[in-house]
Design an enzyme around this catalytic site. Sequence first.
Site, mmCIF file in Angstrom:
data_model
loop_
_atom_site.group_PDB
_atom_site.id
_atom_site.type_symbol
_atom_site.label_atom_id
_atom_site.label_comp_id
_atom_site.label_asym_id
_atom_site.label_seq_id
_atom_site.Cartn_x
_atom_site.Cartn_y
_atom_site.Cartn_z
ATOM 1 C CB SER A 20 -17.128 -1.036 3.521
ATOM 2 O OG SER A 20 -15.720 -1.108 3.509
ATOM 3 C CE LYS A 69 -7.961 3.683 5.692
ATOM 4 N NZ LYS A 69 -7.273 2.473 5.201
ATOM 5 N N GLY A 131 5.870 1.143 -1.736
ATOM 6 C CA GLY A 131 4.982 2.248 -1.392
ATOM 7 C C GLY A 131 5.403 2.873 -0.078
ATOM 8 N N GLY A 133 2.814 5.112 1.630
ATOM 9 C CA GLY A 133 1.619 5.756 2.184
ATOM 10 C C GLY A 133 1.096 4.968 3.379
ATOM 11 C CB THR A 157 8.878 10.045 -3.307
ATOM 12 O OG1 THR A 157 8.006 10.377 -4.389
ATOM 13 C CG2 THR A 157 9.560 11.299 -2.794
ATOM 14 C CG LEU A 224 -1.729 -4.118 0.179
ATOM 15 C CD1 LEU A 224 -1.420 -3.108 1.284
ATOM 16 C CD2 LEU A 224 -2.171 -5.436 0.792
ATOM 17 C CE1 TYR A 226 -11.622 -2.578 -3.239
ATOM 18 C CE2 TYR A 226 -9.838 -2.704 -1.642
ATOM 19 C CZ TYR A 226 -11.019 -2.150 -2.070
ATOM 20 O OH TYR A 226 -11.598 -1.140 -1.341
HETATM 21 P P1 NDP Z 1 -1.320 6.822 -0.506
HETATM 22 O O1 NDP Z 1 -1.918 7.816 -1.446
HETATM 23 O O2 NDP Z 1 -1.116 7.187 0.914
HETATM 24 O O3 NDP Z 1 0.110 6.328 -1.092
HETATM 25 C C1 NDP Z 1 0.232 6.069 -2.448
HETATM 26 C C2 NDP Z 1 1.590 5.421 -2.716
HETATM 27 O O4 NDP Z 1 1.602 4.994 -4.074
HETATM 28 C C3 NDP Z 1 2.786 6.352 -2.527
HETATM 29 O O5 NDP Z 1 3.840 5.607 -1.989
HETATM 30 C C4 NDP Z 1 3.087 6.792 -3.969
HETATM 31 O O6 NDP Z 1 4.439 7.099 -4.202
HETATM 32 C C5 NDP Z 1 2.758 5.530 -4.717
HETATM 33 N N1 NDP Z 1 2.430 5.737 -6.123
HETATM 34 C C6 NDP Z 1 1.329 6.325 -6.629
HETATM 35 N N2 NDP Z 1 1.358 6.310 -7.963
HETATM 36 C C7 NDP Z 1 2.534 5.715 -8.322
HETATM 37 C C8 NDP Z 1 3.153 5.410 -9.561
HETATM 38 N N3 NDP Z 1 2.563 5.721 -10.710
HETATM 39 N N4 NDP Z 1 4.331 4.780 -9.546
HETATM 40 C C9 NDP Z 1 4.935 4.454 -8.387
HETATM 41 N N5 NDP Z 1 4.409 4.721 -7.169
HETATM 42 C C10 NDP Z 1 3.207 5.344 -7.139
HETATM 43 O O7 NDP Z 1 -2.260 5.524 -0.643
HETATM 44 P P2 NDP Z 1 -2.529 4.377 0.445
HETATM 45 O O8 NDP Z 1 -1.254 3.977 1.064
HETATM 46 O O9 NDP Z 1 -3.648 4.783 1.321
HETATM 47 O O10 NDP Z 1 -3.101 3.210 -0.502
HETATM 48 C C11 NDP Z 1 -2.287 2.554 -1.442
HETATM 49 C C12 NDP Z 1 -3.090 1.466 -2.133
HETATM 50 O O11 NDP Z 1 -3.466 0.463 -1.205
HETATM 51 C C13 NDP Z 1 -4.388 1.984 -2.748
HETATM 52 O O12 NDP Z 1 -4.519 1.426 -4.039
HETATM 53 C C14 NDP Z 1 -5.475 1.446 -1.857
HETATM 54 O O13 NDP Z 1 -6.659 1.169 -2.557
HETATM 55 C C15 NDP Z 1 -4.838 0.149 -1.355
HETATM 56 N N6 NDP Z 1 -5.408 -0.245 -0.067
HETATM 57 C C16 NDP Z 1 -6.011 -1.462 0.028
HETATM 58 C C17 NDP Z 1 -6.563 -1.884 1.203
HETATM 59 C C18 NDP Z 1 -7.219 -3.224 1.254
HETATM 60 O O14 NDP Z 1 -7.964 -3.482 2.207
HETATM 61 N N7 NDP Z 1 -6.967 -4.100 0.303
HETATM 62 C C19 NDP Z 1 -6.528 -1.053 2.416
HETATM 63 C C20 NDP Z 1 -5.840 0.213 2.230
HETATM 64 C C21 NDP Z 1 -5.314 0.591 1.020
HETATM 65 P P3 NDP Z 1 5.031 8.573 -3.924
HETATM 66 O O15 NDP Z 1 5.318 8.628 -2.447
HETATM 67 O O16 NDP Z 1 6.259 8.626 -4.766
HETATM 68 O O17 NDP Z 1 3.988 9.552 -4.347
#
Ligand code: NDP
Length: 283
Positions: A20, A69, A131, A133, A157, A224, A226
């Site tokens: 950013s 957030k 996902g 999250g 999950t 998403l 990068y």
């Molecule tokens: P969270 O930590 O809230 O969620 C992570 C998610 O990834 C969960 O659903 C988790 O599953 C899943 N996950 C993690 N590891 C694995 C794996 N090995 N196999 C399968 N599923 C997995 O993260 P966010 O939602 O905040 O962010 C997710 C991604 O999005 C990040 O990489 C972030 O950088 C990117 N992002 C990009 C943005 C952009 O502007 N381009 C903006 C915001 C985010 P489980 O529930 O099972 O643990």
Amino acid sequence: MSRHTRVAGIVGWPARHSLSPRLHGFWLREHRVDGAYIPLPVRVTDFSAALAGFRAAGLAGVNVTIPHKHAAYAIAQRCDEASRIAGAANLLLFREDEIEARNTDIAGLQASLVAECGPDAFRGIRVVVLGAGGAARAAVLACDALKPAEIFVLNRTERRAATVVHNLDGFVSAKSASGGLEMWDEVGPTTSLVIHATSAGMDGTAPLALDLCLLPADALVCDLVYRPLETPLLAQARHLGLRRIDGLGMLMHQAVPAFEAFYGIRPGVTEGLRAELEQALRE
Ligand code: NDP
């Protein structure tokens, strides 16, 4: 910098890796704004005290990233509809006597999809969001605004995917359903847009083992993540000749309303900006 320099920044932990400052720095130079945008690394336990300090020091506001957030939304006295629905904010504006929370991630992803395919390309289609999250929630809301017929939320999950669908019920017009990642085999062949919103594959971690061969030939794959810019999923999509959008699209577009709120100028998402960020990622 002058006596009038408007200062903003990005609050996160860690915040040093954030793109950013580079992104807003590009626009500050482009528009010759008397402004600064700095990384503000803040631990979870220090979040509210740090915010009070930034506000007292006269910052215009801050962007907020992982892991703050939800806390950012909770701490604000006023919020926009997007942050209320998402329960999360990525932008805090320091007003005279209150903090205003906004969520520009949703509009940012929506703008990125529209910039690539036009506003009508998503009407009536089936979307899969991978996902559960914050990014996945933003993806569901961004897609829903583009009027798809169905949105499936699939997650490692399964219970968390069900929670996302349950919590967004009432805010989403498309038919929505949830499942585990194994449901991909069933829904993949009739899916037109896949949004990867897990953190798997980020920074060289093991990617999601998802077979994109199942997709129709005209499907769009949006990642998403990068870092790296071409994730293993996007590389697979390229080999299959599928259309692709990388994570810089959402990142650049979510920053537009933030820059406008901080500095009073609405900047553009240009090839020059993308080149700057690609260079930053290579460094
Ligand atoms: P969270 O930590 O809230 O969620 C992570 C998610 O990834 C969960 O659903 C988790 O599953 C899943 N996950 C993690 N590891 C694995 C794996 N090995 N196999 C399968 N599923 C997995 O993260 P966010 O939602 O905040 O962010 C997710 C991604 O999005 C990040 O990489 C972030 O950088 C990117 N992002 C990009 C943005 C952009 O502007 N381009 C903006 C915001 C985010 P489980 O529930 O099972 O643990």
